[in-house]
Design a protein around this motif. Sequence first.
Motif, PDB file in Angstrom:
ATOM      1  N   GLN A 242      12.296  10.390   0.057  1.00 47.62           N
ATOM      2  CA  GLN A 242      12.945  11.462  -0.686  1.00 47.62           C
ATOM      3  C   GLN A 242      12.627  12.811  -0.051  1.00 47.62           C
ATOM      4  O   GLN A 242      11.936  13.636  -0.651  1.00 47.62           O
ATOM      5  N   PRO A 243      13.103  13.062   1.161  1.00 41.11           N
ATOM      6  CA  PRO A 243      12.784  14.338   1.818  1.00 41.11           C
ATOM      7  C   PRO A 243      13.354  15.514   1.028  1.00 41.11           C
ATOM      8  O   PRO A 243      14.510  15.507   0.632  1.00 41.11           O
TER       9      PRO A 243
ATOM     10  N   TYR B  13       2.251   8.296  -3.066  1.00 38.23           N
ATOM     11  CA  TYR B  13       2.302   9.770  -3.021  1.00 38.23           C
ATOM     12  C   TYR B  13       2.321  10.298  -1.586  1.00 38.23           C
ATOM     13  O   TYR B  13       2.816  11.396  -1.337  1.00 38.23           O
ATOM     14  N   LEU B  14       1.819   9.528  -0.620  1.00 41.23           N
ATOM     15  CA  LEU B  14       1.919   9.928   0.787  1.00 41.23           C
ATOM     16  C   LEU B  14       3.249   9.483   1.407  1.00 41.23           C
ATOM     17  O   LEU B  14       3.763  10.131   2.315  1.00 41.23           O
ATOM     18  N   HIS B  15       3.795   8.395   0.935  1.00 42.11           N
ATOM     19  CA  HIS B  15       4.994   7.806   1.529  1.00 42.11           C
ATOM     20  C   HIS B  15       6.291   8.312   0.886  1.00 42.11           C
ATOM     21  O   HIS B  15       7.354   8.259   1.499  1.00 42.11           O
TER      22      HIS B  15
ATOM     23  N   ILE C 108       0.833  -1.202   0.000  1.00 48.52           N
ATOM     24  CA  ILE C 108       0.000   0.000   0.000  1.00 48.52           C
ATOM     25  C   ILE C 108       0.874   1.261   0.000  1.00 48.52           C
ATOM     26  O   ILE C 108       0.749   2.103  -0.874  1.00 48.52           O
ATOM     27  N   MET C 109       1.797   1.347   0.965  1.00 41.39           N
ATOM     28  CA  MET C 109       2.643   2.540   1.035  1.00 41.39           C
ATOM     29  C   MET C 109       3.610   2.607  -0.153  1.00 41.39           C
ATOM     30  O   MET C 109       3.914   3.684  -0.648  1.00 41.39           O
ATOM     31  N   HIS C 110       4.102   1.455  -0.589  1.00 40.57           N
ATOM     32  CA  HIS C 110       4.948   1.411  -1.781  1.00 40.57           C
ATOM     33  C   HIS C 110       4.116   1.050  -3.010  1.00 40.57           C
ATOM     34  O   HIS C 110       4.671   0.699  -4.048  1.00 40.57           O
ATOM     35  N   GLY C 111       2.818   1.168  -2.889  1.00 39.42           N
ATOM     36  CA  GLY C 111       1.888   0.920  -3.979  1.00 39.42           C
ATOM     37  C   GLY C 111       1.074   2.167  -4.272  1.00 39.42           C
ATOM     38  O   GLY C 111       1.622   3.247  -4.500  1.00 39.42           O
TER      39      GLY C 111
ATOM     40  N   ASN D  16       3.917  11.528   4.849  1.00 41.07           N
ATOM     41  CA  ASN D  16       3.952  10.165   5.368  1.00 41.07           C
ATOM     42  C   ASN D  16       3.342  10.067   6.770  1.00 41.07           C
ATOM     43  O   ASN D  16       2.817   9.026   7.156  1.00 41.07           O
ATOM     44  N   ASP D  17       3.395  11.154   7.538  1.00 38.23           N
ATOM     45  CA  ASP D  17       2.838  11.141   8.894  1.00 38.23           C
ATOM     46  C   ASP D  17       1.321  10.955   8.896  1.00 38.23           C
ATOM     47  O   ASP D  17       0.743  10.633   9.933  1.00 38.23           O
ATOM     48  N   ALA D  18       0.688  11.112   7.744  1.00 39.41           N
ATOM     49  CA  ALA D  18      -0.758  10.854   7.650  1.00 39.41           C
ATOM     50  C   ALA D  18      -1.078   9.400   8.006  1.00 39.41           C
ATOM     51  O   ALA D  18      -2.173   9.100   8.486  1.00 39.41           O
TER      52      ALA D  18
END
Length: 151
Positions: A42-43, A35-37, A28-31, A52-54
Amino acid sequence: MQILLFIIITLATFFLMELITWFTHKYIMHGFLWYLHEDHHQPKYPHVFEKNDAFFVIFAIPSILLFYFGLVPELNFMFFIGLGIFFYGVTYFLVHDVLIHQRFKWFKHTKNKFLLGLRKAHKVHHKHLGKEDGECFGMLYVPKKYHDQYK
Protein backbone atom coordinates in the motif's frame (compact mmCIF):
# COMPACT_ATOMS: atom_id res chain seq x y z
CA MET A 1 37.14 -32.60 -3.94
CA GLN A 2 36.61 -29.97 -1.25
CA ILE A 3 35.88 -27.31 -3.89
CA LEU A 4 33.05 -29.49 -5.25
CA LEU A 5 31.59 -29.76 -1.73
CA PHE A 6 31.74 -25.97 -1.33
CA ILE A 7 29.99 -25.49 -4.68
CA ILE A 8 27.27 -27.95 -3.64
CA ILE A 9 26.82 -26.17 -0.29
CA THR A 10 26.53 -22.79 -2.04
CA LEU A 11 23.98 -24.05 -4.59
CA ALA A 12 21.96 -26.00 -2.00
CA THR A 13 21.80 -22.90 0.20
CA PHE A 14 20.70 -20.76 -2.77
CA PHE A 15 17.79 -23.12 -3.55
CA LEU A 16 16.88 -23.59 0.13
CA MET A 17 16.55 -19.80 0.37
CA GLU A 18 13.49 -19.98 -1.90
CA LEU A 19 11.71 -22.10 0.74
CA ILE A 20 12.89 -19.79 3.51
CA THR A 21 11.74 -16.77 1.50
CA TRP A 22 8.29 -18.28 0.92
CA PHE A 23 7.87 -19.13 4.61
CA THR A 24 9.20 -15.77 5.80
CA HIS A 25 7.07 -13.82 3.33
CA LYS A 26 3.87 -15.69 4.19
CA TYR A 27 4.17 -16.05 7.96
CA ILE A 28 6.47 -13.23 9.08
CA MET A 29 6.12 -10.40 6.56
CA HIS A 30 2.38 -11.02 6.25
CA GLY A 31 2.28 -11.82 9.96
CA PHE A 32 3.80 -10.05 12.94
CA LEU A 33 6.13 -7.86 10.83
CA TRP A 34 3.33 -6.64 8.57
CA TYR A 35 3.97 -3.08 9.81
CA LEU A 36 7.30 -3.19 7.91
CA HIS A 37 5.86 -4.89 4.82
CA GLU A 38 2.57 -3.00 4.55
CA ASP A 39 3.96 -0.01 2.66
CA HIS A 40 5.13 -2.40 -0.04
CA HIS A 41 1.50 -3.41 -0.70
CA GLN A 42 0.00 0.00 0.00
CA PRO A 43 2.49 2.67 -1.09
CA LYS A 44 1.37 6.08 0.16
CA TYR A 45 4.22 8.33 -0.88
CA PRO A 46 6.65 8.17 -3.82
CA HIS A 47 9.82 7.61 -1.75
CA VAL A 48 12.97 5.93 -2.96
CA PHE A 49 12.91 3.63 0.08
CA GLU A 50 10.09 1.81 1.87
CA LYS A 51 9.96 0.42 5.41
CA ASN A 52 9.88 -2.92 3.62
CA ASP A 53 13.50 -2.32 2.54
CA ALA A 54 14.51 -3.05 6.15
CA PHE A 55 14.18 -6.73 5.21
CA PHE A 56 17.26 -6.40 2.99
CA VAL A 57 19.25 -5.49 6.09
CA ILE A 58 17.58 -8.14 8.24
CA PHE A 59 18.31 -10.87 5.69
CA ALA A 60 21.87 -9.65 5.08
CA ILE A 61 22.87 -10.11 8.73
CA PRO A 62 23.02 -13.96 8.65
CA SER A 63 25.04 -13.83 5.42
CA ILE A 64 27.53 -11.34 6.88
CA LEU A 65 27.91 -13.40 10.06
CA LEU A 66 28.40 -16.59 8.07
CA PHE A 67 31.05 -14.89 5.90
CA TYR A 68 32.89 -13.82 9.05
CA PHE A 69 32.68 -17.13 10.90
CA GLY A 70 33.41 -18.94 7.63
CA LEU A 71 36.81 -17.24 7.49
CA VAL A 72 37.73 -17.41 11.18
CA PRO A 73 40.00 -19.17 12.01
CA GLU A 74 40.20 -20.49 8.42
CA LEU A 75 37.95 -20.95 5.40
CA ASN A 76 35.13 -23.39 6.20
CA PHE A 77 31.61 -24.42 5.09
CA MET A 78 29.89 -21.46 6.82
CA PHE A 79 31.47 -19.09 4.30
CA PHE A 80 29.77 -20.97 1.45
CA ILE A 81 26.39 -20.98 3.20
CA GLY A 82 26.78 -17.19 3.49
CA LEU A 83 27.73 -17.08 -0.20
CA GLY A 84 24.55 -18.96 -1.16
CA ILE A 85 22.46 -16.50 0.87
CA PHE A 86 24.32 -13.59 -0.74
CA PHE A 87 23.73 -14.93 -4.27
CA TYR A 88 20.05 -15.37 -3.48
CA GLY A 89 19.90 -11.79 -2.16
CA VAL A 90 21.45 -10.45 -5.36
CA THR A 91 19.00 -12.52 -7.41
CA TYR A 92 16.12 -11.30 -5.26
CA PHE A 93 17.16 -7.68 -5.84
CA LEU A 94 17.40 -8.21 -9.61
CA VAL A 95 14.09 -10.07 -9.88
CA HIS A 96 11.98 -8.27 -7.29
CA ASP A 97 13.21 -4.69 -7.35
CA VAL A 98 14.53 -4.41 -10.91
CA LEU A 99 12.38 -6.76 -13.01
CA ILE A 100 9.07 -6.75 -11.14
CA HIS A 101 8.83 -3.33 -9.49
CA GLN A 102 10.99 -1.51 -12.05
CA ARG A 103 12.95 0.49 -9.46
CA PHE A 104 15.61 0.49 -12.16
CA LYS A 105 14.57 0.25 -15.81
CA TRP A 106 17.01 -2.51 -16.80
CA PHE A 107 14.65 -5.31 -17.92
CA LYS A 108 11.68 -3.21 -18.95
CA HIS A 109 10.97 -4.92 -22.29
CA THR A 110 11.75 -8.56 -21.55
CA LYS A 111 9.97 -11.20 -23.58
CA ASN A 112 11.34 -14.10 -21.53
CA LYS A 113 8.47 -16.44 -20.58
CA PHE A 114 9.99 -17.32 -17.21
CA LEU A 115 10.55 -13.68 -16.21
CA LEU A 116 7.12 -12.62 -17.43
CA GLY A 117 5.59 -15.44 -15.35
CA LEU A 118 7.44 -14.21 -12.25
CA ARG A 119 6.19 -10.68 -12.88
CA LYS A 120 2.57 -11.86 -13.35
CA ALA A 121 2.60 -13.99 -10.18
CA HIS A 122 3.91 -11.05 -8.19
CA LYS A 123 1.18 -8.80 -9.57
CA VAL A 124 -1.37 -11.39 -8.43
CA HIS A 125 0.29 -11.31 -5.00
CA HIS A 126 -0.03 -7.52 -4.88
CA LYS A 127 -3.71 -7.43 -5.80
CA HIS A 128 -4.30 -8.17 -2.11
CA LEU A 129 -3.74 -4.92 -0.21
CA GLY A 130 -4.03 -6.46 3.25
CA LYS A 131 -1.96 -9.10 4.95
CA GLU A 132 -4.63 -11.80 4.58
CA ASP A 133 -5.71 -13.77 1.50
CA GLY A 134 -2.32 -13.53 -0.17
CA GLU A 135 -0.99 -15.93 -2.79
CA CYS A 136 2.29 -16.48 -4.65
CA PHE A 137 4.69 -15.86 -1.76
CA GLY A 138 7.77 -17.25 -3.49
CA MET A 139 10.19 -15.34 -5.66
CA LEU A 140 11.75 -17.74 -8.17
CA TYR A 141 9.29 -20.60 -7.97
CA VAL A 142 5.73 -19.69 -8.93
CA PRO A 143 2.95 -21.94 -10.19
CA LYS A 144 3.36 -23.09 -13.80
CA LYS A 145 0.09 -21.43 -14.84
CA TYR A 146 1.78 -18.01 -14.68
CA HIS A 147 4.52 -19.04 -17.10
CA ASP A 148 2.04 -20.83 -19.40
CA GLN A 149 0.22 -17.56 -20.09
CA TYR A 150 3.15 -16.51 -22.28
CA LYS A 151 3.73 -18.61 -25.38
